[in-house]
Design a protein around this motif. Structure first.
Motif, PDB file in Angstrom:
ATOM      1  N   ASN A  55       0.801  -1.220   0.000  1.00  0.00           N
ATOM      2  CA  ASN A  55       0.000   0.000   0.000  1.00  0.00           C
ATOM      3  C   ASN A  55       0.835   1.272   0.000  1.00  0.00           C
ATOM      4  O   ASN A  55       0.581   2.195  -0.776  1.00  0.00           O
ATOM      5  N   ARG A  56       1.813   1.355   0.886  1.00  0.00           N
ATOM      6  CA  ARG A  56       2.608   2.576   1.007  1.00  0.00           C
ATOM      7  C   ARG A  56       3.368   2.856  -0.286  1.00  0.00           C
ATOM      8  O   ARG A  56       3.416   3.987  -0.770  1.00  0.00           O
ATOM      9  N   ARG A  59       0.948   4.040  -3.020  1.00  0.00           N
ATOM     10  CA  ARG A  59       0.576   5.446  -2.852  1.00  0.00           C
ATOM     11  C   ARG A  59       1.690   6.363  -3.351  1.00  0.00           C
ATOM     12  O   ARG A  59       1.416   7.399  -3.959  1.00  0.00           O
ATOM     13  N   GLU A  68      -4.132   9.738  -8.750  1.00  0.00           N
ATOM     14  CA  GLU A  68      -3.828  10.125  -7.370  1.00  0.00           C
ATOM     15  C   GLU A  68      -5.047  10.050  -6.456  1.00  0.00           C
ATOM     16  O   GLU A  68      -4.910   9.793  -5.269  1.00  0.00           O
ATOM     17  N   GLY A  71      -5.751   6.955  -3.888  1.00  0.00           N
ATOM     18  CA  GLY A  71      -4.767   6.614  -2.866  1.00  0.00           C
ATOM     19  C   GLY A  71      -5.373   6.138  -1.563  1.00  0.00           C
ATOM     20  O   GLY A  71      -4.810   5.284  -0.881  1.00  0.00           O
ATOM     21  N   ASP A  72      -6.551   6.653  -1.212  1.00  0.00           N
ATOM     22  CA  ASP A  72      -7.180   6.260   0.054  1.00  0.00           C
ATOM     23  C   ASP A  72      -7.777   4.850   0.019  1.00  0.00           C
ATOM     24  O   ASP A  72      -8.161   4.313   1.053  1.00  0.00           O
ATOM     25  N   LEU A  73      -7.853   4.216  -1.150  1.00  0.00           N
ATOM     26  CA  LEU A  73      -8.375   2.852  -1.257  1.00  0.00           C
ATOM     27  C   LEU A  73      -7.358   1.806  -0.801  1.00  0.00           C
ATOM     28  O   LEU A  73      -7.713   0.652  -0.581  1.00  0.00           O
ATOM     29  N   THR A  75      -5.752   0.220   1.683  1.00  0.00           N
ATOM     30  CA  THR A  75      -5.656  -0.228   3.073  1.00  0.00           C
ATOM     31  C   THR A  75      -5.930  -1.720   3.085  1.00  0.00           C
ATOM     32  O   THR A  75      -6.794  -2.205   2.347  1.00  0.00           O
ATOM     33  N   THR A  78      -4.293  -5.419  -0.596  1.00  0.00           N
ATOM     34  CA  THR A  78      -4.852  -4.920  -1.855  1.00  0.00           C
ATOM     35  C   THR A  78      -4.087  -5.431  -3.066  1.00  0.00           C
ATOM     36  O   THR A  78      -2.922  -5.793  -2.990  1.00  0.00           O
ATOM     37  N   SER A 116     -16.580   4.403  -7.891  1.00  0.00           N
ATOM     38  CA  SER A 116     -17.019   3.587  -6.756  1.00  0.00           C
ATOM     39  C   SER A 116     -17.100   2.135  -7.220  1.00  0.00           C
ATOM     40  O   SER A 116     -16.848   1.819  -8.384  1.00  0.00           O
TER      41      SER A 116
END
Length: 172
Positions: A55-56, A59, A68, A71-73, A75, A78, A116
């Motif tokens: 994840n990191r 991002r 960009e 990025g919040d997806l 977690t 993934t 979504s």
């Protein structure tokens, strides 16, 4: 994984994001190696790519790309599917997710537009770029065949009228 490997991974992911037309993000929690292999084959057959990501690092790779906003997806466990064709990745992942409940679609992006889960599924129902090209080509060719048929019809009708007239003259 040392710093050099991480920076190479980020650069490679960044390059894939720059080239991609669409990205789909999914949780792959609970998928076996055989299931992930089957998913990768299906995605590759559709002309897309699939990668289980950190994840990191993902991002970091998203920075400076049109994706960009997703990025919040990133977690939890993934994975991403990406393709130049906007429909290919979404279609392959959505089809696999229908058959396997362990793959959960989180969302995605089509260019700079964040999608979504429903948006990804809607994108998956659209025809692929190749299918659209084929339909467009057939639509362009159809009028030409109709024009040829219309142009040939009067000639055929005239020939039949002349043949009927010739038969009348012979009988008389």
């Amino acid at each position: 994984m040392d710093r050099k490997e991480k920076s190479e991974l980020v650069a490679a992911l960044h390059e894939k994001f720059v080239e991609a037309g669409a990205v789909v993000v999914a949780h792959n929690n609970g998928l076996t190696v055989a299931e992930i292999t089957a998913l990768r084959r299906k995605v590759r057959a559709a002309g897309a790519g699939f990668k289980v990501t950190k994840n990191r690092l993902t991002r970091l790779a998203l920075a400076g790309t049109t994706f960009e906003g997703i990025g919040d997806l990133f977690t939890g466990p993934t994975a991403i599917a990406y393709s130049k064709d906007p429909v290919a990745a979404a279609k392959a992942v959505a089809d696999f997710a229908k058959a396997n409940e362990k793959l959960v679609i989180l969302g995605g992006a089509l260019g700079s537009n964040v999608l979504s889960v429903e948006g990804v599924k809607a994108l998956a129902t659209l025809p692929s770029l190749d299918e659209l090209r084929a339909k467009l080509l057939s639509m362009l060719q159809t009028p030409a065949t109709r024009i040829a048929g219309v142009l040939q019809a009067p000639g055929g009708q005239i020939a039949r009228v002349l043949a009927a007239k010739a038969k009348q003259d012979e009988a008389a």
